[in-house]
Design a protein around this motif. Sequence first.
Motif: not given
Length: 471
Positions: A94, A98, A102-103, A105-107, A109-110, A332, A336
């Motif tokens: 992440e 990033s 950052p957004k 990275a979150t999407i 990663a999920f 994970y 989170h």
Amino acid sequence: MSGTAAPETEPQASIDSQNTAQQSKSMKLSGKYRLATAFTFFSMFFGAGNLIFPPLMGAQAQSAALPATIGFIVSAVGLPILGVLAVASAGGFEHLASRVSPKFATILAFVIIMAIGPCFAIPRTATTSYEMAITPFIGENNRLALLIYSVVFFTLSFLLSQHPEQLSKSLGRIMGPLLLVLIVVMFVACVFVNHGPLGKPVGDYSQGSLITGFINGYQTMDLLAALYFGIVISANVSNFGVTETNANRRETGIAGTGAGILLILIYAALSFIGAVSGSIKPANSKTDTGATVLTNLTTTAFGSIGTAFVGLIFVLACFNVCTGLISTCATYFEEHFTTVFDHPVSYREWSMVFSVFSFIVSNAGLSAIITVSLPVLGALYPISIVLILLSLVQKSFSSKFPKVYFWTVLLVSVFSIFDCLVKLLDVFGLSLASISNALESLPLYGAQLTWLIPAVIGIIIGILDSLIRRK
């Protein structure tokens, strides 16, 4: 007296803390524990796809097996190991992602976690091992047998995954070495079995065997898994006593390198086994699978017991990977998503959710899982590749032009998403003719490398954007 005791104990505690920290910084794993972590990493990587695709490649490539194997190893081993090193140096996937935003990275990663977890990879482990170990003896389309098998499979994997920091004791010391022994036995049998000369390449390997091998390496999903397997390996390294951040990252990288060496040796052996099997019984590029290729060889070498032998290898490999994936996904989500609808969710509960969900998906059938997963992998791999490559040149290039992350990933993502959408619609009998025709007209589309063009354009725009912002 309490007033005089405090000044004496605090400096002593500080000194003890400094000594402990200094010892931790200088710590490294012994050869024994490094071997155990390397075997653990290997066991988590090596699953159904890793067993199926190299033999099928060898059977179809035949005389061109060497360049095909080199291409396969580059994408199925080289890219995942580079991924481990890139993520370790960035301090986590992440942190790496990033650098785009950052957004994002979150999407990303999920999506990756769901792809290598309950949506595709975990259910595939149960279904593939069932079709190799059970179906040959009871016949196909036995839903009740698949139901019972998957219940037992996921129950055992769930129980073993409850202690992810101790996977080295099970996967690294027992399951991984046992799997290697079984593959070595099959390789030795292949060396001594009578077979004819290798024939001409067939199917996609008849032209461009190196590139074809490279693209087929995607199907192992190891690059995506490598971005998060480091979490579990890092926990095992910490459990062995190496807790200091830099030392832990170094040992995780060493474990990844060791696993990569094992994978290279095994892929080369399986490719050779496939080539020999293809010379005994030519592979049908449209209907045969790697499982068929392995069964043909073991039946020739061992007789009727060969089918059971291959089934055992598949069960071991798939069980190892399933356990590692459940541990990775649950770790994970525990980090989170600590609460869901104001209810705290523990690692144990997340691992149970993934086990149950994967059990349900696995009973939909292997064919459906693979068919839907291929377009998604085709979209995720280019994005992950450009992220890793940019990270590896962070000090010399990417840090000087930071906007290359944003523009390169953006353009590659746009292309990959449209390509994925077109292929998924085609799976369900729908089509977007205009977009499909536009994509197919692009250079390198037939080789599935068209994403290189938006990647290059993104790098150029990113350099210019960084220079303008700098001024």
